[in-house]
Design a protein around this motif. Structure first.
Motif: not given
Length: 167
Positions: A150-157, A82-84, A141-142
């Motif tokens: 399953s090994g996939s990288n996900e991200e929400k911005i 998590i990047i704040i 942006e947060v």
């Protein structure tokens, strides 16, 4: 007859237990709750605001701002990051020092299945309308990223200027 009923109950019990346990949906995405609220100060809150260096300061020159982020996830998610953004730096980036005072809190241990962030502060808003305040935080942006089972990288911005709510 009783014996047959007991055998049927004995055989069906594990099936019912398995069915009940499997109805819980294992989430492949974390639950993310992000709030960034802006509200007016009360008269009592304004009394605690130090306005000595300002001329003719009024309660309407300030806003309460509250940022909260709660993230929860299952064991199917790993490598949560998590990047704040530095909210104080962003608040002061427009034209002058606008982050007046506040307090922040965070609990983000990588071993846990949750994270919490909070930042409550008083913002000097004199001369700014809602859109101007929104614009100040629009670049902030947060970022919440993770790896699925399953090994996939996900991200929400999330852009703070888009989630900000004026109350």
């Amino acid at each position: 007859m009783k014996r047959i009923i007991m055998i049927i109950i004995f055989l069906l019990s594990p099936l019912l237990i398995i069915a009940a346990c499997s109805t819980e949906k294992i989430k492949k995405e974390p639950e993310i709750s992000l709030k960034f609220n802006v509200s007016n100060l009360t008269d009592i809150e304004f009394q605690s605001v130090g306005t000595g260096q300002l001329e003719n300061a009024s309660k309407n020159d300030f806003k309460n701002m509250e940022f909260t982020l709660d993230v929860k996830h299952s064991n199917k998610i790993s490598n949560r990051k998590i990047i704040i953004p530095d909210i104080k730096k962003i608040a002061n980036s427009y034209d002058r020092e606008r982050y007046w005072f506040g307090q922040s809190y965070s609990q983000d241990n990588s071993e846990e299945k949750f994270a919490k962030y909070s930042n409550k502060f008083v913002f000097y808003s004199k001369g700014l309308n809602e859109q101007a305040i929104r614009n100040i935080f629009n670049t902030a942006e947060v970022r919440v990223s993770w790896t699925t089972d399953s090994g996939s990288n996900e991200e929400k911005i999330f852009k703070l200027g888009e989630v900000i709510q004026f109350k």
